[in-house]
Enzyme design. Structure first.
Site, short mmCIF file in Angstrom:
data_model
loop_
_atom_site.label_atom_id
_atom_site.label_comp_id
_atom_site.label_asym_id
_atom_site.label_seq_id
_atom_site.Cartn_x
_atom_site.Cartn_y
_atom_site.Cartn_z
N GLU A 517 -9.33 28.25 -3.20
CA GLU A 517 -9.74 28.57 -1.94
C GLU A 517 -10.44 30.12 -2.01
O GLU A 517 -11.48 30.12 -2.03
CB GLU A 517 -8.53 28.53 -1.13
CG GLU A 517 -9.11 28.37 0.52
CD GLU A 517 -8.31 27.64 1.47
OE1 GLU A 517 -7.37 26.89 0.91
OE2 GLU A 517 -8.41 27.55 2.73
N GLU A 786 2.50 31.73 2.44
CA GLU A 786 1.60 31.38 3.38
C GLU A 786 2.40 30.71 4.54
O GLU A 786 2.23 30.59 5.73
CB GLU A 786 0.71 30.09 2.68
CG GLU A 786 -0.25 29.69 3.57
CD GLU A 786 -1.14 28.48 2.94
OE1 GLU A 786 -0.76 28.23 1.75
OE2 GLU A 786 -2.18 28.22 3.45
N HIS A 802 -0.17 35.18 0.80
CA HIS A 802 -0.96 35.04 1.83
C HIS A 802 -0.48 36.19 2.88
O HIS A 802 0.59 36.06 3.32
CB HIS A 802 -0.67 33.80 2.50
CG HIS A 802 -1.66 32.67 2.63
ND1 HIS A 802 -2.38 32.15 1.42
CD2 HIS A 802 -2.53 32.42 3.62
CE1 HIS A 802 -3.20 31.18 2.01
NE2 HIS A 802 -3.52 31.18 3.21
C1 BGC Z 1 -6.10 28.93 4.64
C2 BGC Z 1 -5.78 29.88 5.61
C3 BGC Z 1 -6.84 29.84 6.70
C4 BGC Z 1 -6.64 28.35 7.24
C5 BGC Z 1 -7.61 27.91 8.37
C6 BGC Z 1 -6.23 27.81 5.20
O1 BGC Z 1 -6.63 26.97 4.04
O2 BGC Z 1 -5.59 28.99 3.65
O3 BGC Z 1 -5.17 31.08 5.39
O4 BGC Z 1 -6.73 30.55 7.78
O5 BGC Z 1 -6.84 27.34 6.10
O6 BGC Z 1 -6.96 27.09 9.11
#
Ligand code: BGC
Length: 900
Positions: A517, A786, A802
């Protein structure tokens, strides 16, 4: 070869070999039917005839979204399970293929209920053997839905009435699924006959580059050029190379690999922001002692050769075969007679922008904390800290031996690295030794990883601590904040947040540094920015990111939710807010308004995008991508609204409007200020009517409902205490825990401390059971997770690095260390340290443009609290200690010993 310095404009030189050129000529053709990605499995057939047998054949096959079954002549080649990614890409080894007719049968899965899901499916293939390429066009495929069992057998009937020729997809698909290619070495020799005064190299690439001059590396910027929307902006680096030149023959040598331009983004294929081939552009300006200038540019006199970099991809890692490195290729005296002539490539449409923000550099080196040997002979190194970067190895062994490094944040039960949460990212580096008797040192240059552990295979003998370093790599912003506390959770939270900032300020502010990502998610940025500005000087970095936001701003005014815009997601509340929150934060923190001016027109368009369709002051329309209070505790699925999304959207809108009013005032935009003030009033009124009850109940009673409403001034004064008391009571009822996600968490502790519940704020701050920051710290986290349950949650969304939930670290600076600015720029401070005895002793320093502001706090031998503050010349303010009236403070050091 001519080696006369010349003065024409630089050309764009293709960084590809003959095979890559042939592959590009074969092309990649997407095929689909006339329907959307609707969840129905598609069956696709490609029949092709070879007039000669092929050996070492590979088949690249890609689908938007998945490949549950692939058969060649009835033989199963591949079958995948459902996953998160919006696409699947396979590079399959077919070995020998006989001459004659073959049938490829492919099942394509089309739906996954997540934002990045393309609205449309697609399938494509490329067959290769040496320099032979065969790529079916759309009409070469037959496609259908609902085929009977056995449809993929080689002799299954092919009824033309149901097996229809495929079409071009209705919306063009703009990514290239073919695997990463080897790097290219490119060199240009030139003579310098006159005396030199100065020399500047300006250089960039569509791809990643490393430049060398006369055998030495140019500059210390890494991962150049940094990520951007390459359709619009490409950053150009400038280096003073005066001291690297010499009289007589000189050589500029550049390695070009995929870099950000040609690497994948969020599991989509390569080249997400522009087409192949990779390209190099350079201009070396030589100013001679007599004042004349000469330039050496990328021209037809360059030569190219295969690089030892056999594979290099941002997400997947780098493969380097040191045996293939031509010794001295980047220095004078090298015989390049066998090298290829270069080809030019089209000039891309993007603007070349000088890079003004701090480059990505290696800022720290970590030593292994432990090295363990596994039963299979591999070594597993623990650096004791999760970070972004790579390993540097020093190895001695026989030529041809390959050392493999696999990077991960966590270990599996059997002690091996656990790479499951990396999704499609392979995060694997490979180094093949040239067999130098004195040993050889290597580190990758065209990839980076987010990791703490690395599993090393193929090491000759025993891997020892001195053989491997962790190289910490990030945008090299000056560190401005330091906080030291004897309270372990406070210290751990501060430390983990700083490391998540380091790991995610890599060119762009990314969500995470490890999985497939690593996107510039604007929501993560906007919630984190006030904390980020305490930790580091974010001015240049913000300016650069706002320019990227503007570059991808849609014609209708919406900002992209990720920058560069790797996903078709625009204008999400709480995410696109970054377009207003970032300039506001920078102005507040540093007192500079230039960023507001630069960005004003863009903010106006963004604000109008919302206001145009929501005249009654509720952000009800234009909310198609609606993350809401993302990853909140009670959400059973990613998109669940644990706080009504109409509420969070309207609250975000009101907050932005309030900021617009302030920024208009600060930049003397009186009329615009009045305009936004009118809107602000309207939105606040609408919010109150809809969401605030006369008894202080807000929204659906979720923690985030209260927190957003209180933080953004949306609760009428006379109800604020009632609302805060309800929030506090619910937090207690739930077991003294927060249920907030990305949007509510950053403000949670400030809201409680500001509305009569400072002790509860400290309870939450110091909590160690799940969910809490202390839970992460006690489980050994060295960065912010996260999710609250990063250790046990859904593997696909388990990043251990995160920064979003670390946004609360601003509270540590404000209310533990007592550092807050009343007027923009820390010229006037308002210190309100909580002085809660549970917070231990501590001290904090903040570098400002006026000098260092320092505070310290603790208890004396009698258990009495004290607080100390030192202000630089020109800074004044007040200190407000619990239960005491405000005291004015001046430059110099002052100590307070309040009776609490
Ligand atoms: C990311 C987030 C991002 C989100 C959006 C995720 O996959 O890791 O941090 O803000 O998607 O909803």
């Amino acid at each position: 070869m001519s080696n006369t310095p010349q003065t024409t404009a630089p050309l764009w030189l293709a960084a590809e070999d003959a095979a890559a050129r042939a592959e590009r000529a074969a092309g990649w053709h997407w095929a689909w039917d006339d329907g959307p990605a609707d969840g129905e499995l598609r069956q696709c057939l490609w029949t092709f005839t070879l007039d000669r047998p092929l050996s070492a054949t590979r088949l690249t096959l890609a689908a938007q979204k998945g490949l549950p079954g692939v058969w060649l002549d009835g033989r199963l080649l591949h079958a995948s399970k459902d996953g998160m990614a919006g696409r699947e890409l396979q590079d399959l080894d077919l070995g020998d293929l006989a001459a004659g007719t073959h049938r490829l049968a492919v099942a394509v899965r089309t739906f996954h209920p997540f934002i990045q899901e393309p609205r449309q499916g697609g399938v494509g293939a490329l067959l290769r053997s040496g320099d032979f390429f065969l790529a079916p066009r759309a009409a070469d495929w037959r496609i259908r839905t609902g085929a009977e069992p056995g449809w993929h057998e080689s002799d299954a009937p092919l009824d033309a009435a149901v097996w229809l020729p495929a079409l071009l997809p209705a919306e063009p698909i703009d990514w290239l699924p073919t695997p990463a290619q080897a790097g290219r070495l490119m060199r240009r020799r030139f003579d310098l006959d006159a005396q030199l005064r100065s020399a500047t190299l300006e250089i960039t690439a569509l791809g990643g580059y490393e430049a060398r001059l006369n055998g030495r590396r140019v500059g210390d910027a890494l991962l150049t050029p940094e990520n951007s929307d390459f359709r619009v902006r490409l950053l150009l680096q400038s280096y003073d190379v005066t001291d690297m030149l010499r009289a007589g023959e000189n050589v500029l040598g550049v390695t070009v690999a995929d870099g950000f331009y040609a690497s994948e983004a969020i599991g989509r294929g390569r080249y997400p922001f522009g087409a192949a081939p990779r390209r190099l552009w350079a201009r070396l300006t030589l100013t001679l002692a007599d004042g004349n200038t000469h330039v050496v540019t990328t021209d037809r006199d360059w030569q190219a050769a295969p690089a030892p970099t056999l594979f290099a991809e941002i997400y997947h890692g780098e493969t380097h075969d040191a045996r293939l490195e031509p010794a001295g290729w980047d220095a004078p005296g090298f015989d390049a007679s066998g090298w290829d002539a270069v080809h030019t490539a089209p000039t891309p449409p993007c603007a070349l922008m000088p890079q003004e923000s701090p480059p990505i550099r290696a800022t720290l080196t970590l030593q292994p904390r432990s090295i363990r040997r596994l039963a299979n002979g591999d070594h597993v190194v623990d650096f004791g800290q999760n970070f972004a970067g790579w390993c540097r190895i020093r190895v001695r062994g026989e030529a041809g031996r390959t050392v493999t490094l696999r990077h991960a944040e966590i270990l599996a039960d059997d002690g091996q690295v656990d790479m499951r949460n990396l999704r499609a990212a392979q995060c694997t580096d490979r180094y093949t030794l040239r067999g130098d008797a004195n040993g050889e040192t290597w580190e990758p240059r065209f990839t980076y990883h987010g990791f703490r552990h690395v599993q090393v295979s193929g090491w000759p003998g025993e891997l020892r601590a001195g053989d491997i370093d962790g190289v910490v790599v990030h945008s090299d912003l000056g560190v401005t904040g330091d906080l030291q506390s004897t309270q372990p959770i406070v210290q751990g939270l501060w430390h983990n947040t700083l490391w998540s900032q380091r790991s995610n300020f890599v060119g762009m502010p990314t969500d995470c540094p490890q999985r497939d990502e690593r996107l510039g998610w604007t929501g993560d940025a906007q919630v984190f920015w006030p904390t980020a500005a305490f930790n580091m000087d974010v001015r240049g970095f913000t300016r650069r990111f706002l320019a990227d936001l503007r570059a991808s701003q849609r014609a209708d005014g919406a900002y992209a939710d990720t920058n560069p815009p790797a996903l078709p997601a625009y204008g999400a509340h709480g995410w696109s807010d970054a377009g207003v929150v970032l300039p506001h934060t920078v102005w507040q923190h540093y007192g500079e308004t230039a960023g507001i001016d630069e960005h004003w027109e863009s903010m106006e368009r963004w604000m109008a995008w919302i206001a145009d369709v929501n005249p009654d002051g509720l952000w009800a329309r234009r909310r198609d991508v609606d993350f809401g209070d993302w990853l909140s505790l009670d959400a059973k699925n990613l998109m669940e609204a644990t706080t009504p999304k109409l509420l969070s959207a309207t609250a975000c809108w009101a907050r932005m409007l309030g900021m617009m009013v302030q920024m208009a005032e600060a930049t003397s935009r009186t009329q615009r200020g009045a305009h936004f003030a009118g809107w602000h009033e309207r939105v606040v009124r609408a919010f109150r009517e809809h969401f605030v009850r006369p008894d202080g109940h807000v929204g659906n009673g979720s923690h985030t409902s209260y927190i957003l409403a209180l933080a953004f001034g949306l609760v009428p004064k006379d109800l604020q205490m009632a609302a805060a008391d309800r929030l506090a009571a619910n937090i207690r009822e739930r077991g003294t825990l927060l249920t907030t996600g990305f949007l509510g968490t950053p403000f949670s502790l400030d809201v409680l401390a500001d509305h009569g519940h400072p002790a509860l704020a400290v309870d939450l701050l110091l909590r160690t059971e799940y969910p809490s920051w202390g839970y992460m710290v006690e489980r050994g986290a060295t960065t912010i997770w996260e999710r609250w349950n990063g250790d046990t949650g859904d593997v696909a969304m388990n990043s251990f690095n995160h920064y979003a939930l670390g946004s609360v670290t601003g509270f540590l600076y404000r209310r533990v260390a007592g550092l807050a600015s009343v007027a923009p720029g820390f010229k006037t401070v308002r210190c309100r340290p909580l002085l809660d005895p549970r917070l231990g002793d501590g001290r904090c320093c903040l570098q400002t443009d006026h000098g260092v502001i320092a505070t310290a706090w603790g208890r004396d031998a009698q258990g009495q609290p004290w607080f100390e503050i030192a202000l630089p010349e020109g800074v004044t303010g007040t200190v407000e200690l619990p239960g005491h009236a405000a005291t004015a403070i001046q430059a110099g050091k002052q100590r307070f010993s309040p009776r609490l």
